[in-house]
Design a protein around this motif. Sequence first.
Motif, short mmCIF file in Angstrom:
data_model
loop_
_atom_site.label_atom_id
_atom_site.label_comp_id
_atom_site.label_asym_id
_atom_site.label_seq_id
_atom_site.Cartn_x
_atom_site.Cartn_y
_atom_site.Cartn_z
N ARG A 97 0.97 -1.12 0.07
CA ARG A 97 -0.28 -0.08 0.07
C ARG A 97 1.01 1.14 0.04
O ARG A 97 0.61 2.21 -0.81
N GLU A 146 1.09 4.14 -2.60
CA GLU A 146 0.75 5.50 -2.43
C GLU A 146 1.82 6.29 -2.70
O GLU A 146 1.68 7.51 -3.31
N ASP A 170 1.92 7.00 -6.63
CA ASP A 170 0.92 7.64 -7.27
C ASP A 170 0.89 9.14 -6.73
O ASP A 170 0.69 10.01 -7.82
N LYS A 171 1.14 9.37 -5.82
CA LYS A 171 1.07 10.85 -4.96
C LYS A 171 2.42 11.59 -5.16
O LYS A 171 2.27 12.54 -5.64
N ARG A 226 3.16 12.55 5.50
CA ARG A 226 2.01 13.08 5.57
C ARG A 226 1.88 14.28 6.71
O ARG A 226 0.98 14.38 7.45
#
Lengths: 347, 262
Positions: free
Chosen positions: B127, B131, B134-135, B170
Amino acid sequence: MRIGDFKETYAADEAVFRSTTSRFWLGVLFVLLLIFPFIASDYLLYMANLTGIAIVAAIGLNILTGAAGQISLGHAGFVGIGAYTSAVLTNHLGLPFLICLPLAGLMSAFFGILVGAPSMRMKGLYLCITTLAAQVIFEFIFVHWESVTGGIRGLNVPPPSIFGLKIDGEFGFYWLVLPVIILTATAARNLFRTRVGRAFIAIRDRDISAELMGINLFRYKLYAFASSSFIAGMAGCLWVSHLKTITPEHFPLHESIRYLAMIIVGGLGNILGSIFGAIFMTLIPEVLQTALKFFEQFKPEAMAYLYPLQTVVFGLLIVVFLVFEPHGLAEIWCRIKNYFRLWPFKH
Amino acid sequence: MTLLQADNLNLSFGGLQVLHDISFSVDDGEIFAIIGPNGAGKTSILNCLGGFYLQDHGTIRLDGQDISSLSPDRRAAMGMARTFQNIALFRGMTVLDNIKLGAHSYLQTGLLAAAFYWGSAHREEMRLRAEIEDKIIDFLEIEHIRKQPVSALAYGLQKRVELARALAMRPRVLLMDEPVAGMNAEETEDMARFILDIQEEWGITIIIIEHDIHMVMDISNRVMVVNFGQEITTGTPESVQSHPEVIKAYLGTKQAVAAGNS
Ligand SMILES: Nc1ncnc2c1ncn2[C@@H]1O[C@H](COP(=O)(O)OP(=O)(O)OP(=O)(O)O)[C@@H](O)[C@H]1O
Ligand SMILES: [Mg+2]
C-alpha cells in the motif's frame, strides 16, 4: 482493474528475487545443498556445519553492526549465553532441540536488551565499550558461576533430539543447521524490506535526522540489539548441539572480533555478505592449513617458519580484500553477476 | 485559524543568546516565510519547532496542544515534517527507500511481523509503495531516479527527494530550510511551483526559510524578518519590504544575501 494491475507490478518489483534467472540459480543452489551431505566426506560435512553456525551468528551481528551501525564487541558472549542456556535446558530439563532453540534465542535477546539499554545515553565508541564490558562480564560469569556453567571444565550435553529422534553425527546435524540458516536469512531479509530495517539503516546513516523522521532511536536500537542477540543465541544453541561440549574458552573476545571480521570482509548490512564472510573466515584458515600439510611432505624442515606464516597470510588476505573492495565480498559477487548478466553483449 | 503558535522562544548556547523572545503564529494553510541575514537564528527557530533543539523557555503549540517538550519523533508523528539546509538524506539508500522512511511514523509493522513479512506487513508495504508512486513520485517527477542511490544524484534532485521524503510523512506543517539554495533558475522555478502546489492542492501549511528574496515575496502569504535572534517585523510581503529596519538589515548584509548561503 488498473489499480489491481499496479499492485501486482509493485509486488513483483518489491520481491527479493526479481528475475526468473536469479530464482533459477537459487533453485540450483538449493538442490546442491540438498545433495551435498550425501556425497561429502565427514570432514567436509564437519566444516560445512561449522560454517553454517558461523553464518547464523554473522547474520545476527550484521543486523546490529552492519545495518543499525552499533559496533558490538560482545557478539561471542551472546552466542555463549545461547549455548549455555541450551546446555542447561537440555541437561536439567531434557528439553528437545526445537524448544531449546527459541529459548536460547530469547535468553540472549534478554541480555541483548540489557546491554543495549545504555544506548539511550551513549553512542558510537562509548556504546562499543559497553559491549566490550558485557563480553568480559559474560566470560566472567561463564567461568565463575560453577554450579550452573560447570566453571572452566564446562558442560557436556547429549546429542540433540528432535521429535524423539537423536541427531548424532555430522550428517544429521547438517539437517538442523540448514533450515535454521534459511530461516534466519529470510527473516533478516524481510526485516530489511520493511520499516524496521529501514529505520535501522537510517539510524546508522544519520541518527539525528532519523529521529526527526519520526524514528524512536532508543526503541529501534533496542530492537537491533534484541534481534541480533536472539539470532546469536540460536547460533549458540546450534553450537552446543554440534560440539556437545562447552567451556568458557569457546566464547572469548577474539571470537567476537572474528565475527566482526566476517561481516566486514563479507559486506556490512548485507545478508549475502554475512554468508560470504562466514564462509571466508571459517574455510580460508582451513585451506591454508591443508596447503601447509601438503608442503610438509616435501620440506618438513621449513615448517617451523611456515606455521606462523599461516596467520600472516590470512591477515594479509583480509587486508587485500578490503583495499580492493571496501564493500566486501558481496560487492565482488554483485559485479560478477552483472558481468554475466550482460555477458555476450558487453565485456 | 492558527495551526502553529510559538511564544517567547529563547535559546542560548553557552553564553551566546541565539533567540530572544521569538513569537509568531502560523495560520492553517498559509505559507509563512522566515528571512534574515546569515546567523540570524532562522535554522535555530526550525530546530526548536521540530524538537531538535530544546528552547530555554517559551512554548510551542500545534493545533492548540502544547508540544514544547515533546521529542522530535513524537512531533513528527503529529505531523511535522522537515527538509534541511544541508541535505540530510540517508546516503546508503535508494531514492525509494528514503521516501518510504518518511512514512515511518504512521506505519504499523512491528519487529516480529517484519521478520516474518506476514500478511499485514506485506500488505502495508504494498500500500505504501502504491501511495508513494501515485502521489509523490508522480507529483515531483522523479520516476526516473527511484531506484538510484541518493548519493549518485545531482544536488537539485537530492533536494527534491528530500521534499518527497517530507511529503511521505503526511505532514500538516512542512518546515523547509532553504529549499532552493544552490539551485539554478530553472530548478528554483520548479521548486517554487511544487511548494505552491503543496499548499494549494495538499492543503499543507508551510514554514520556509529562504535567502532568495524574489521567491519569498512571490510565494509567501506572510513573512517574518529576524536579525540577531530577534523578530524585526512580521507581515505581508509588501509591508515587510518597506520596513526601514528590513531595508537597513538587508542593505547591511547585501553581499551575504547575494552570495547566497548553502
Ligand atoms: N548547535 C549550536 N551550538 C552553538 N551555536 C549554535 C548552534 N546552532 C546555531 N548556533 C549559533 O546560533 C546562531 C544562529 O544560527 P542559525 O543556524 O540559526 O542561523 P541561520 O539564520 O539559519 O543562518 P544561515 O542563514 O547562515 O543558515 C549562529 O551564531 C550559530 O553559530
Ligand atoms: Mg540556517
